[in-house]
Design a protein around this motif. Sequence first.
Motif, PDB file in Angstrom:
ATOM      1  N   ALA A 152      -4.089  -1.322   6.070  1.00 22.27           N
ATOM      2  CA  ALA A 152      -3.877  -0.870   4.669  1.00 22.27           C
ATOM      3  C   ALA A 152      -4.595   0.293   4.400  1.00 22.27           C
ATOM      4  CB  ALA A 152      -4.037  -1.774   3.573  1.00 22.27           C
ATOM      5  N   GLU A 153      -6.201   0.115   4.910  1.00 24.96           N
ATOM      6  CA  GLU A 153      -6.954   1.227   4.630  1.00 24.96           C
ATOM      7  C   GLU A 153      -6.594   2.317   5.708  1.00 24.96           C
ATOM      8  OE1 GLU A 153     -11.147   1.497   5.794  1.00 24.96           O
ATOM      9  OE2 GLU A 153     -11.667  -0.315   4.267  1.00 24.96           O
ATOM     10  N   GLN A 154      -6.185   2.119   6.525  1.00 22.03           N
ATOM     11  CA  GLN A 154      -5.783   3.169   7.553  1.00 22.03           C
ATOM     12  C   GLN A 154      -4.805   4.538   6.746  1.00 22.03           C
ATOM     13  OE1 GLN A 154      -7.673   3.964  10.180  1.00 22.03           O
ATOM     14  NE2 GLN A 154      -8.480   1.843   9.212  1.00 22.03           N
ATOM     15  N   LEU A 155      -3.678   3.629   6.164  1.00 18.84           N
ATOM     16  CA  LEU A 155      -2.733   4.305   5.209  1.00 18.84           C
ATOM     17  C   LEU A 155      -3.057   5.222   4.192  1.00 18.84           C
ATOM     18  CD1 LEU A 155      -0.121   1.574   5.083  1.00 18.84           C
ATOM     19  CD2 LEU A 155      -0.061   3.538   6.810  1.00 18.84           C
ATOM     20  N   VAL A 156      -4.514   4.329   3.479  1.00 16.59           N
ATOM     21  CA  VAL A 156      -4.879   5.095   2.399  1.00 16.59           C
ATOM     22  C   VAL A 156      -5.910   6.346   2.998  1.00 16.59           C
ATOM     23  CG1 VAL A 156      -6.812   4.675   0.701  1.00 16.59           C
ATOM     24  CG2 VAL A 156      -5.230   3.124   1.005  1.00 16.59           C
ATOM     25  N   LEU A 157      -6.485   6.158   4.055  1.00 11.24           N
ATOM     26  CA  LEU A 157      -7.321   7.262   4.672  1.00 11.24           C
ATOM     27  C   LEU A 157      -6.389   8.460   4.888  1.00 11.24           C
ATOM     28  CD1 LEU A 157      -9.686   5.224   6.796  1.00 11.24           C
ATOM     29  CD2 LEU A 157     -10.279   6.680   4.971  1.00 11.24           C
ATOM     30  N   THR A 188       0.900  -1.287   0.078  1.00 11.57           N
ATOM     31  CA  THR A 188       0.055  -0.143   0.049  1.00 11.57           C
ATOM     32  C   THR A 188       0.924   1.170   0.049  1.00 11.57           C
ATOM     33  OG1 THR A 188      -1.816  -1.136   1.119  1.00 11.57           O
ATOM     34  CG2 THR A 188      -1.685   1.108   1.236  1.00 11.57           C
ATOM     35  N   HIS A 189       1.997   1.212   0.676  1.00  8.63           N
ATOM     36  CA  HIS A 189       2.923   2.395   0.687  1.00  8.63           C
ATOM     37  C   HIS A 189       3.226   2.609  -0.637  1.00  8.63           C
ATOM     38  CE1 HIS A 189       3.583   2.318   5.236  1.00  8.63           C
ATOM     39  NE2 HIS A 189       3.601   3.625   4.846  1.00  8.63           N
ATOM     40  N   GLU A 190       3.800   1.455  -1.234  1.00 10.69           N
ATOM     41  CA  GLU A 190       4.472   1.499  -2.606  1.00 10.69           C
ATOM     42  C   GLU A 190       3.419   2.052  -3.757  1.00 10.69           C
ATOM     43  OE1 GLU A 190       7.295   1.477  -3.261  1.00 10.69           O
ATOM     44  OE2 GLU A 190       7.916   0.997  -1.259  1.00 10.69           O
ATOM     45  N   ILE A 191       2.120   1.691  -3.778  1.00 15.81           N
ATOM     46  CA  ILE A 191       1.026   2.133  -4.657  1.00 15.81           C
ATOM     47  C   ILE A 191       0.835   3.373  -4.447  1.00 15.81           C
ATOM     48  CG2 ILE A 191      -1.191   1.489  -3.606  1.00 15.81           C
ATOM     49  CD1 ILE A 191       0.103   0.608  -7.073  1.00 15.81           C
ATOM     50  N   LEU A 192       0.793   4.058  -3.158  1.00 18.92           N
ATOM     51  CA  LEU A 192       0.684   5.417  -2.799  1.00 18.92           C
ATOM     52  C   LEU A 192       1.787   6.183  -3.113  1.00 18.92           C
ATOM     53  CD1 LEU A 192      -0.914   5.062   0.760  1.00 18.92           C
ATOM     54  CD2 LEU A 192      -2.047   5.900  -1.328  1.00 18.92           C
ATOM     55  N   ARG A 193       2.970   5.929  -3.260  1.00 21.10           N
ATOM     56  CA  ARG A 193       3.937   6.407  -3.887  1.00 21.10           C
ATOM     57  C   ARG A 193       4.109   6.753  -5.428  1.00 21.10           C
ATOM     58  NH1 ARG A 193       7.235   3.616   0.209  1.00 21.10           N
ATOM     59  NH2 ARG A 193       8.194   4.831   1.721  1.00 21.10           N
ATOM     60  N   PHE A 194       3.398   5.530  -5.967  1.00 17.55           N
ATOM     61  CA  PHE A 194       3.365   5.477  -7.515  1.00 17.55           C
ATOM     62  C   PHE A 194       2.368   6.644  -7.795  1.00 17.55           C
ATOM     63  CE2 PHE A 194       1.498   4.336 -11.607  1.00 17.55           C
ATOM     64  CZ  PHE A 194       2.663   4.178 -12.089  1.00 17.55           C
ATOM     65  N   ALA A 195       1.269   6.526  -7.123  1.00 14.32           N
ATOM     66  CA  ALA A 195       0.225   7.458  -7.339  1.00 14.32           C
ATOM     67  C   ALA A 195       0.732   8.980  -7.304  1.00 14.32           C
ATOM     68  CB  ALA A 195      -0.968   7.280  -6.274  1.00 14.32           C
ATOM     69  N   GLY A 196       1.402   9.241  -6.214  1.00 16.14           N
ATOM     70  CA  GLY A 196       2.097  10.665  -6.234  1.00 16.14           C
ATOM     71  C   GLY A 196       3.056  10.832  -7.408  1.00 16.14           C
ATOM     72  N   GLU A 197       3.865   9.783  -7.602  1.00 12.00           N
ATOM     73  CA  GLU A 197       4.734  10.008  -8.851  1.00 12.00           C
ATOM     74  C   GLU A 197       3.746  10.122 -10.159  1.00 12.00           C
ATOM     75  OE1 GLU A 197       8.600   9.624 -10.777  1.00 12.00           O
ATOM     76  OE2 GLU A 197       8.163   9.857  -8.718  1.00 12.00           O
ATOM     77  N   ALA A 198       2.699   9.483 -10.366  1.00 11.58           N
ATOM     78  CA  ALA A 198       2.005   9.729 -11.541  1.00 11.58           C
ATOM     79  C   ALA A 198       1.038  10.602 -11.524  1.00 11.58           C
ATOM     80  CB  ALA A 198       1.429   8.325 -11.784  1.00 11.58           C
ATOM     81  N   ARG A 199       0.925  11.368 -10.349  1.00  7.61           N
ATOM     82  CA  ARG A 199      -0.320  12.205 -10.244  1.00  7.61           C
ATOM     83  C   ARG A 199      -1.588  11.668 -10.727  1.00  7.61           C
ATOM     84  NH1 ARG A 199       3.206  14.277  -7.622  1.00  7.61           N
ATOM     85  NH2 ARG A 199       3.578  16.355  -7.297  1.00  7.61           N
ATOM     86  N   ALA A 200      -1.996  10.277 -10.116  1.00  4.41           N
ATOM     87  CA  ALA A 200      -3.115   9.644 -10.810  1.00  4.41           C
ATOM     88  C   ALA A 200      -3.910   9.461  -9.355  1.00  4.41           C
ATOM     89  CB  ALA A 200      -2.527   8.271 -11.294  1.00  4.41           C
ATOM     90  N   THR A 201      -5.225   9.330  -9.744  1.00  4.38           N
ATOM     91  CA  THR A 201      -6.282   8.939  -8.794  1.00  4.38           C
ATOM     92  C   THR A 201      -5.988   7.452  -8.610  1.00  4.38           C
ATOM     93  OG1 THR A 201      -7.966   8.470 -10.521  1.00  4.38           O
ATOM     94  CG2 THR A 201      -7.943  10.573  -9.569  1.00  4.38           C
TER      95      THR A 201
END
Length: 391
Positions: free
Chosen positions: A203-208, A148-161
């Motif tokens: 994982a949900e807490q990280l996303v929230l 979940t950390h890694e996919i959130l990092r990628f979202a930031g890199e991609a500026r993607a929802t």
Amino acid sequence: MTSTTLKGVAEEFAADIVLAEDITGFEAPEPHEVSEVLLTGATGFLGAFLLRDLLAHGLVVHCLVRGADPGAGLDRLKENLRGYELLDGLDLDRVRVHNGDVAKPRLGMTEEAYAELAGRVDAIYHSAAKVNFLTVYKWLRKAIVDATHEILRFAGEARATLHHVSTTGVFLPAEDGTPRGELDRSGPPEDLALGYTKSKWVAEQLVLEARRRGVPVTIHRPGQVWGDSSTGACQPNDFVWRFMKGSIQAGCYPRKFRLRMNMVPIDYVSRAIVALSRDPQALGGVYHQVSPGSLDAADLLRLLRAAGYELTELSTLRWMKAVSADVNNSMVPLMRVLVDTEKTELAEFSDELTRERLKGTDVTCPVIDDKVFGAYVDYFVRQGVLPAPGL
């Protein structure tokens, strides 16, 4: 996470729900026509149906798949789609396979490949998860929490929802028995029965927390996912199906067994997630993909008998002895989980916010009736998982 959020969380989980400092928010892009997306978990059950439904909208779908090379990854993808009878009719020319691992830094990709992919996708569908009801939390931490950390990092890199797939298993039953809604508080993790649901809660807490920092994310919580309501395609290792298969193998069924779960067809779950993800007004919400009602053990027995299986009702103890007498019975490895399930009160769920948001679409949840259940049985017979009724 703030100190207020950490208060009351068991020490085992407190450190894990602290989101890495390098994951920061960004301004969500203006509504526009999304053309390319990243899908994780495409070699899983839900991921296969998400791939089908994303392709149906004309999207180019980038799939992160573990494998020696893209060719091997594509073979894994095809094998999974074939098993769920989805391969025929799909335009795989719009599928791009990338070798990687969602739990590894930079998704296990080279810097060049990572940056190139981030520059192409506008949305991420994160359905990858290691589903194991027998494993403790610490053994799922890397595959689910670190990922979940890694996919959130990628979202930031991609500026993607980011569209994050969680589970209704993050809830305990309400003390007054009322259904758990999308905005109700989940956990606490230490009281959840399974290592899997504990890891999904973390994982949900990280996303929230990422959402609070400004990352555009949406959370989806499916119930107990069952097969396609039309073709019957289903995963054979589902806990409830193994319970029913074990009963068929033993020729008997436990009388007055306490088992009640919210089963929901996979085609509804997938179509609902995709429809919500394409609604700009739904961004940032939490949604439940659940059925209007739950099924209990008596309902399952009625459906099995309607499908043509003759089962004798026995006391739970005698049923367990009959099942355990055959080491090849599908329920033998899960007997401990079964005992715990009977002792555990399971939550009911509501989806009022989800149904309201889906108004005006053609996405509705099919009822699991005799016809739908019969399609499930037919699929498992075709796949050699169940004997034909009457044999």
